[in-house]
Write a protein that holds these residues in place. Structure first.
Motif, PDB file in Angstrom:
ATOM      1  N   VAL A 164       0.870  -1.169   0.000  1.00 53.63           N
ATOM      2  CA  VAL A 164       0.000   0.000   0.000  1.00 53.63           C
ATOM      3  C   VAL A 164       0.907   1.218   0.000  1.00 53.63           C
ATOM      4  N   ALA A 165       0.861   2.010  -1.087  1.00 53.90           N
ATOM      5  CA  ALA A 165       1.789   3.127  -1.272  1.00 53.90           C
ATOM      6  C   ALA A 165       1.026   4.446  -1.304  1.00 53.90           C
ATOM      7  N   LYS A 166       1.726   5.540  -0.984  1.00 55.37           N
ATOM      8  CA  LYS A 166       1.090   6.856  -0.997  1.00 55.37           C
ATOM      9  C   LYS A 166       0.809   7.280  -2.440  1.00 55.37           C
ATOM     10  N   ALA A 167      -0.304   7.993  -2.610  1.00 55.41           N
ATOM     11  CA  ALA A 167      -0.780   8.342  -3.951  1.00 55.41           C
ATOM     12  C   ALA A 167       0.194   9.236  -4.702  1.00 55.41           C
ATOM     13  N   GLU A 168       1.045  10.005  -3.952  1.00 59.17           N
ATOM     14  CA  GLU A 168       1.971  10.907  -4.629  1.00 59.17           C
ATOM     15  C   GLU A 168       2.936  10.169  -5.543  1.00 59.17           C
ATOM     16  N   LEU A 169       3.167   8.888  -5.281  1.00 57.69           N
ATOM     17  CA  LEU A 169       4.110   8.132  -6.100  1.00 57.69           C
ATOM     18  C   LEU A 169       3.567   7.861  -7.496  1.00 57.69           C
ATOM     19  N   ARG A 170       2.266   8.068  -7.689  1.00 58.74           N
ATOM     20  CA  ARG A 170       1.708   7.923  -9.042  1.00 58.74           C
ATOM     21  C   ARG A 170       2.327   8.948  -9.990  1.00 58.74           C
ATOM     22  N   GLU A 171       2.741  10.105  -9.422  1.00 56.46           N
ATOM     23  CA  GLU A 171       3.277  11.181 -10.260  1.00 56.46           C
ATOM     24  C   GLU A 171       4.700  10.896 -10.722  1.00 56.46           C
ATOM     25  N   LYS A 172       5.361   9.926 -10.099  1.00 49.31           N
ATOM     26  CA  LYS A 172       6.735   9.575 -10.476  1.00 49.31           C
ATOM     27  C   LYS A 172       6.671   8.380 -11.419  1.00 49.31           C
ATOM     28  N   ARG A 173       7.081   8.585 -12.666  1.00 53.11           N
ATOM     29  CA  ARG A 173       6.817   7.621 -13.742  1.00 53.11           C
ATOM     30  C   ARG A 173       7.378   6.231 -13.419  1.00 53.11           C
ATOM     31  N   PHE A 174       8.683   6.162 -13.076  1.00 51.60           N
ATOM     32  CA  PHE A 174       9.262   4.837 -12.851  1.00 51.60           C
ATOM     33  C   PHE A 174       8.678   4.186 -11.599  1.00 51.60           C
ATOM     34  N   ALA A 175       8.527   4.965 -10.511  1.00 48.75           N
ATOM     35  CA  ALA A 175       7.964   4.408  -9.275  1.00 48.75           C
ATOM     36  C   ALA A 175       6.552   3.895  -9.518  1.00 48.75           C
ATOM     37  N   ASN A 176       5.764   4.643 -10.279  1.00 51.40           N
ATOM     38  CA  ASN A 176       4.392   4.224 -10.582  1.00 51.40           C
ATOM     39  C   ASN A 176       4.402   2.894 -11.352  1.00 51.40           C
ATOM     40  N   TRP A 177       5.269   2.826 -12.376  1.00 46.19           N
ATOM     41  CA  TRP A 177       5.317   1.590 -13.195  1.00 46.19           C
ATOM     42  C   TRP A 177       5.796   0.408 -12.357  1.00 46.19           C
ATOM     43  N   PHE A 178       6.875   0.622 -11.588  1.00 48.81           N
ATOM     44  CA  PHE A 178       7.447  -0.468 -10.800  1.00 48.81           C
ATOM     45  C   PHE A 178       6.447  -0.985  -9.767  1.00 48.81           C
ATOM     46  N   LEU A 179       5.842  -0.078  -9.003  1.00 51.55           N
ATOM     47  CA  LEU A 179       4.919  -0.482  -7.939  1.00 51.55           C
ATOM     48  C   LEU A 179       3.660  -1.133  -8.520  1.00 51.55           C
TER      49      LEU A 179
ATOM     50  N   GLY B 258       2.033  -5.120  -8.036  1.00 51.05           N
ATOM     51  CA  GLY B 258       0.707  -5.232  -7.441  1.00 51.05           C
ATOM     52  C   GLY B 258       0.427  -4.268  -6.310  1.00 51.05           C
ATOM     53  N   ALA B 259       1.112  -3.119  -6.282  1.00 46.77           N
ATOM     54  CA  ALA B 259       0.883  -2.146  -5.205  1.00 46.77           C
ATOM     55  C   ALA B 259      -0.432  -1.408  -5.429  1.00 46.77           C
ATOM     56  N   HIS B 260      -0.984  -0.882  -4.335  1.00 45.42           N
ATOM     57  CA  HIS B 260      -2.208  -0.084  -4.383  1.00 45.42           C
ATOM     58  C   HIS B 260      -1.915   1.282  -3.778  1.00 45.42           C
ATOM     59  N   PHE B 261      -2.396   2.315  -4.456  1.00 47.82           N
ATOM     60  CA  PHE B 261      -2.103   3.681  -4.026  1.00 47.82           C
ATOM     61  C   PHE B 261      -3.248   4.232  -3.189  1.00 47.82           C
ATOM     62  N   VAL B 262      -2.867   4.955  -2.124  1.00 47.31           N
ATOM     63  CA  VAL B 262      -3.853   5.499  -1.197  1.00 47.31           C
ATOM     64  C   VAL B 262      -3.609   6.994  -1.035  1.00 47.31           C
ATOM     65  N   GLU B 263      -4.690   7.782  -1.119  1.00 50.14           N
ATOM     66  CA  GLU B 263      -4.617   9.218  -0.932  1.00 50.14           C
ATOM     67  C   GLU B 263      -4.513   9.523   0.565  1.00 50.14           C
TER      68      GLU B 263
ATOM     69  N   GLY C 229       2.818   6.162   7.354  1.00 51.00           N
ATOM     70  CA  GLY C 229       2.556   6.960   6.167  1.00 51.00           C
ATOM     71  C   GLY C 229       3.767   7.701   5.637  1.00 51.00           C
ATOM     72  N   THR C 230       4.771   7.892   6.456  1.00 48.96           N
ATOM     73  CA  THR C 230       5.984   8.584   6.049  1.00 48.96           C
ATOM     74  C   THR C 230       7.074   8.235   7.053  1.00 48.96           C
ATOM     75  N   PHE C 231       8.246   8.833   6.897  1.00 47.87           N
ATOM     76  CA  PHE C 231       9.297   8.629   7.885  1.00 47.87           C
ATOM     77  C   PHE C 231      10.126   9.895   7.979  1.00 47.87           C
ATOM     78  N   THR C 232      10.872  10.002   9.080  1.00 46.66           N
ATOM     79  CA  THR C 232      11.683  11.181   9.342  1.00 46.66           C
ATOM     80  C   THR C 232      13.129  10.757   9.529  1.00 46.66           C
ATOM     81  N   ARG C 233      14.016  11.724   9.506  1.00 46.28           N
ATOM     82  CA  ARG C 233      15.432  11.406   9.651  1.00 46.28           C
ATOM     83  C   ARG C 233      15.812  11.127  11.097  1.00 46.28           C
ATOM     84  N   TYR C 234      15.061  11.665  12.063  1.00 43.28           N
ATOM     85  CA  TYR C 234      15.421  11.443  13.452  1.00 43.28           C
ATOM     86  C   TYR C 234      14.650  10.255  14.003  1.00 43.28           C
TER      87      TYR C 234
END
Length: 942
Positions: free
Chosen positions: A793-808, A812-817, A847-852
């Protein structure tokens, strides 16, 4: 007549005993002076070298031997044994110690309301408290030489502050102008601080002189601070008026030196000046900032953000009682103890520093008397309690009320922490209450605090490896080791990183410069653009400290600069070196001043090394005494050791700068002053050692860079094989297992070690797998570790990245807003339907991660899906990936990653409450293994 003779005989006996006690202590400090003669007019500082710690020991011995109670002010004012004798004779036969006394019936407490968000300046906080609970006791104040506490309510403080503010305005203070405060801990100090704020000014606390006889010299040194701050007024004790004309000649713009009484006399009608959160609320100078003043600019927003963050971490409430003797000119005492108590309506029990220094057990007794729940002190104070508090003074002591006892403001000694816990554990002190912390003025005060439920952690590392490479490699309990105390994890909203000299972020367990950022980070140093420029590394601030991080905890290992910490004071060597260099018979520019830790007491000693051509023993002794006098004049204390060495002993850089660390190393090896030839050999050895160290650093940097380049090359070469697999192999198990094999090969070739525990817990049928998210590598790690196909289950913003969208999409990944509520709800419903078909979902619920380091709040989607479809949830913990590849930093590092697959969890129903309970259980399981702080708890999101 007989009675008069008896009285004179008693006085003579008292005098003889007093002089013998003084002499005995002086000889103990300097055994070579065994023939020392002490008279009533011998100077304690200049001739005997008694510093503040020596004075503590002297007063304790006098009180025990003579059975008298000496006034606390004698600690500062006594210049000779005659002054001590007068104090002993005038004691009136008072016992050496008396109990603290408070009229508890007059103390007004109870549950208090929280400060609303719109109250966003310090003066508004006080005004709000005074308006809503005017009679509530804010401070119980033990002023100097008093055993009875003064009860100060919020209304009392606000009214007194407004009177002084009116006087300040009458003296011409305008909004934004600085007013320096040099007062002891007292009601006048508290009222003066807020009086400056109510008048629209900026308070500039500076420390009072050690002794009135040094007032003029003290203020001469502080003239640089006053000039740097642009101070218009100095509020001080009555004795300070006499040097007003002196200071006005040295400090442009300084209008007057006044007392609080002067301000009250000028008071009239007054309307408080409004302030905004972004106005400067405080200029914080350290006690050693006399050579090159650095005034940290802190706004109201900075201070309140830091106070809130510290309060949230320690879960401060109005039920707490903060007991403090810390000086109010220091950030830990001013902001942490007093202003923190004001904000959270905690009862603040305050006493002057001299009350603690002269009788350390008074601090512990105050905690017992007032059932203190929070207190703090630097490490030297803990050590003082261990060495200067006799058992008979604390019989029946009860420290069980303490839930937080902070150790900060200077390096924390592991031996001190262990010994303190052992000794005072017998008096009810819980080990979990002991909290080593880390902070600095540039962050207001606090930066890293340990979790509430945890006691102190001491890291044992290989000394030789650490000193040679900077890597903190842990070692066994039975092996020789360097011990370092964990000083906590970043407060909520703050970040810490460790970087090398080139600014590259280091991995966990590697020592370097500590940098930070957060909501209370200063905008810089007032009137000092050069120092401000050095402070910032982009958006990060350089702390000037050396440290490493392990599993989110900060371990301080040293200071970048040569600051000497003595009895809680930061001593900078430059001014003393210059003063000693001006003395006759000392080679100017050939003086080194540095600190050296005493292995027996764990207290840092002040060492002076000065070059001279003198050889006569008497002349050398005379010069040594003049150096001790110069140190007393400049710093208010004498050095612990003065080494008079021949020319070319003091080591320098090629540009002529003193190499203090190298001199310290020679001193510790007893190799200083052995003559020019020995010094030459020492120079050669140090140069060779420095060259080797530089070579090692260069090799390490190149090795790290080479590894990162190699690792990315491996991943780049692996991508085409992954793409071919996605194109050529059919979807399902064959494609998944081929991709998993490629991922494992890539990680193995990149030398990223992955260890998986609990793979047997994975169900054979459909489930929802949830894992913490710490790095860009986490998806690759799941691909390499899970034997059967799952749908990411991936964040919907990755749809905008061409290779990430194709790979995921191909795996069989599913995008969530995440941000559009309506679309997010539809996506969640779609996942529920997909899960019902029997497949398994892989979700990173943060849903995300941080550096700390830290575990964020979990989103509910995965758990609603599992509850509705009656699917088990498998919690997966990922440890170490954040260190290998951090957020916002694409520099690949070596490391080991551990993946822990937990036992499946089932929901007790299919409704919201069941999903919520399932989320909490899964998150608790991951939190138990991840070794990082709970960021959601700090932010109130759990």
């Amino acid at each position: 007549m007989q009675e008069s003779d008896d009285s004179r005989a008693d006085d003579a006996t008292l005098t003889a005993r007093l002089l013998e006690i003084v002499r005995t202590l002086a000889v103990e400090m300097a055994p070579a002076r065994s023939q020392l003669q002490v008279t009533l007019d011998t100077e304690l500082d200049r001739e005997l070298g008694f510093d503040s710690l020596s004075r503590v020991e002297l007063l304790l011995r006098l009180e025990r031997a003579l059975d008298v109670r000496l006034p606390e002010k004698v600690f500062n004012t006594a210049e000779t044994p005659r002054d001590l004798l007068r104090a002993a004779l005038s004691s009136g036969g008072q016992p050496a110690d008396r109990a603290l006394h408070t009229d508890l019936a007059a103390v007004v407490l109870g549950r208090s309301d929280a400060i609303p968000p719109q109250v966003n300046t310090l003066q508004d906080v006080l005004s709000w408290r005074a308006e809503h609970e005017p009679d509530r006791t804010h401070v119980l104040l033990y002023e100097q030489d008093s055993d009875r506490a003064l009860n100060l309510s919020f209304a009392d403080l606000a009214d007194g502050a407004r009177r002084l503010a009116s006087g300040l305005v009458a003296y011409g203070i305008e909004p934004g102008q600085a007013v320096s405060i040099m007062l002891p801990t007292s009601r006048q100090y508290l009222e003066s601080f807020f009086g400056v704020l109510f008048a629209g000014g900026i308070p500039v606390p500076i420390y009072p002189p050690a002794r009135p006889s040094q007032l003029e010299d003290h203020l001469r040194r502080h003239a640089r601070i006053l000039a740097n701050a642009g101070a218009r007024l100095l509020v001080t004790v009555p004795e300070g008026r006499s040097v007003g004309s002196l200071l006005r000649r040295q400090v442009d713009g300084l209008r007057a030196v006044v007392t609080p009484e002067d301000l009250v006399e000028r008071a009239g009608s007054f309307v408080p000046v409004a302030a905004s959160p972004d106005d400067i609320a405080l200029l914080q100078y350290t006690s050693g900032s006399t050579g090159q003043p650095k005034g940290v600019m802190l706004t109201h927003a900075n201070l309140l953000a830091n106070i809130r963050a510290m309060g949230d971490r320690v879960q401060a409430t109005s039920d707490d009682v903060f007991v403090s003797w810390l000086p109010l000119y220091h950030d830990m005492g001013l902001i942490g103890a007093w202003l923190g108590s004001l904000y959270f309506a905690m009862l603040a029990v305050l006493m002057p520093p001299t009350a603690f220094l002269t009788r350390p057990w008074r601090w512990l007794q105050a905690i017992d008397e007032h059932k203190g729940t929070i207190s703090a002190a630097p490490n030297f104070a803990w050590e003082l309690c261990l060495t200067r508090v006799p058992d008979e003074q604390i019989q029946g002591l009860d420290l069980s009320s303490l839930r937080l006892l902070f150790n900060g403001a200077e390096p924390v000694s592991p031996q001190t922490v262990v010994r303190f816990a052992e000794r005072f554990g017998a008096y009810g002190l819980a080990r979990e209450a002991i909290k080593p912390v880390y902070g600095l003025a540039e962050s207001a005060v606090g930066l890293a605090f340990p979790p509430l439920e945890r006691g102190p952690i001491i890291d044992r590392i290989q000394r030789e490896t650490f000193e040679r490479t900077g890597r903190a490699v842990q070692t066994g309990a039975d092996e020789p080791a360097l011990e370092v105390v964990a000083c906590g994890q970043p407060l909520a909203g703050y970040e810490i990183r460790i970087v090398d000299d080139g600014g590259r972020e280091l991995a966990d367990g590697e020592a370097g410069r500590l940098e930070f950022k957060g909501p209370s980070a200063t905008q810089g140093y007032i009137g000092n653009p050069e120092a401000t420029a050095k402070l910032f590394d982009g958006e990060w601030l350089d702390s000037g400290d050396l440290a490493y991080i392990r599993e989110g905890d900060v371990y301080l290992t040293g200071r970048v600069k040569d600051v000497i910490i003595r009895a809680g004071r930061n001593i900078y060597p430059y001014e003393l070196e210059e003063a000693i260099g001006d003395l006759a018979d000392v080679r100017k520019g050939c003086v080194a001043v540095f600190g050296c830790r005493d292995p027996e007491t764990d207290i840092e000693k002040l060492i002076v090394v000065a070059e001279t051509r003198l050889q006569d023993a008497e002349a050398l002794d005379a010069l040594r005494r003049r150096i001790e006098e110069a140190s007393s004049d400049v710093l208010g204390l004498a050095p612990d050791d003065v080494v008079l060495a021949p020319p070319r002993t003091v080591l320098k850089t090629s540009s002529g700068k003193i190499r203090r660390a190298a001199c310290r190393e020679l001193y510790e090896r007893e190799a200083l002053g052995k003559g020019p030839r020995s010094t030459w050999w020492q120079l050669v050895r140090i140069w060779v050692a420095g060259a080797r160290s530089q070579v090692r650093r260069t090799v390490k940097t190149l090795g790290d860079l080479g590894y990162a380049t190699y690792g990315y090359l491996v991943f780049c070469l692996g991508v085409p094989f992954a793409v071919l697999t996605l194109i050529l192999l059919p979807a399902g198990r064959p494609r998944w297992r081929a991709l998993g094999a490629i991922a494992r090969l890539m990680l193995r070739l990149a030398r990223v070690r992955v260890v998986v525990h609990g793979r047997e817990h994975l169900p054979r049928s459909g489930c929802v797998l949830v894992a913490n998210h710490a790095s860009y590598l986490d998806g690759l790690l799941m691909l390499a570790s899970l034997p059967d196909p799952v749908s990411f289950v991936a964040k919907a913003e990755l749809r905008e990245k061409r290779f990430a969208n194709w790979f995921l999409s191909r795996i069989g990944a599913h995008f969530v807003e995440r941000f559009d509520a309506a679309r997010g709800s539809k996506d969640a419903d779609r996942l529920v339907g997909l899960a019902g078909t029997g497949g398994s979902l892989m979700v990173f619920p943060e849903g995300t991660f941080t550096r700390y380091p830290g575990l964020l709040a979990f989103r509910m989607g995965a758990f609603v899906t599992a509850a509705v479809n009656r699917l088990p949830v498998v919690p997966i913990t990922i440890r170490g990936s954040r260190s290998v590849l951090r957020s916002d930093d694409w520099f690949l590092r070596r490391g080991t990653i551990v993946i822990i697959v937990g036992k499946p969890l089932s929901a007790d129903g299919d409704d919201w409450d069941a999903a919520l309970a399932l989320r909490n259980r899964a998150r608790s399981e991951i939190l138990k293994h991840v070794g990082e702080q709970d960021l959601a708890l700090e932010r109130g999101l759990t």
